[in-house]
Design a protein around this motif. Structure first.
Motif: not given
Length: 213
Positions: A50-67
């Motif tokens: 998506f080269n005309n967009s401004d996209l980011k990621m947020q992540f938490s991958l710890s096998y916890c609730q809300g991940d």
């Protein structure tokens, strides 16, 4: 003064025993640089797709609730059409959406962009990190703008269809990146670790402990 010199036997990853390799791999997986590296890899992938967009990621991958993993930021809707039309560029991951919009429907959305703009906001998850792209919401605002601008015969179903398409695409893409993330953080085969060790000149003691010179 007395100078004491100690000798260490150090090994390349490929020279370690199987038990020592497992210890070295866990050291590699636990390294603090990996979250940033993972973010860099897939943020770059987002920019490619998506080269005309401004996209980011947020992540938490710890096998916890809300991940989970959530893609957020400013999305240029023309990038969406490019992604589903040009599978040579985007690969197979958006192929399922290719025939969802007719050319006439796409032209309708493009015409509405003149009044509503090309960019929409993918939501940031303010409490956890799981995907909230099912909350994409721009259709009602578009309809209100078009009514204010006195557009006739507004194709409301087409606008809502576009809203649904964006939500589905980024829900699926977030799930794909999340799957890659769990594999990245919790699995590492010998070939991958060996390549990283050779590239960085990392060596180990006989039991697989990292050797810091």
């Amino acid at each position: 003064m007395e100078v004491v010199t100690r000798e260490y036997k150090v090994y390349n990853f490929s020279e370690l025993s199987e038990d020592a390799k497992e210890k070295a791999k866990q050291w590699y997986l636990d390294d603090d640089f990996r979250p940033q590296e993972f973010e860099n890899i897939y943020t770059e992938d987002l920019h490619y797709l998506f080269n005309n967009s401004d996209l980011k990621m947020q992540f938490s991958l710890s096998y916890c609730q809300g991940d989970g993993l959530n893609i957020y930021g400013k999305l240029d809707l023309m990038d969406v059409f490019a992604a589903i039309r040009d599978t040579d560029h985007s690969g197979e991951q958006f192929k399922q959406y290719k025939d969802l919009f007719s050319e006439h429907e796409q032209k309708t959305i493009e015409a509405y962009m003149e009044a509503c703009g090309r960019e929409i906001e993918l939501p940031y998850n303010r409490y956890y990190c799981y995907c909230v792209d099912d909350r994409v919401d721009f259709a009602d605002e578009w309809i209100e703008i078009l009514e204010y601008c006195r557009y006739k015969n507004i194709q409301i179903d087409t606008i809502r269809k576009m809203e649904k398409l964006v939500g589905m695409m980024f829900e699926n893409l977030s799930a794909t990146y999340e799957k890659y993330g769990y594999d990245y953080f919790y699995n590492a085969d010998d070939e991958v670790v060996n390549e990283a060790c050779e590239a960085n000149g990392w060596r180990f003691l006989e039991d697989g402990t990292f050797f810091a010179e």
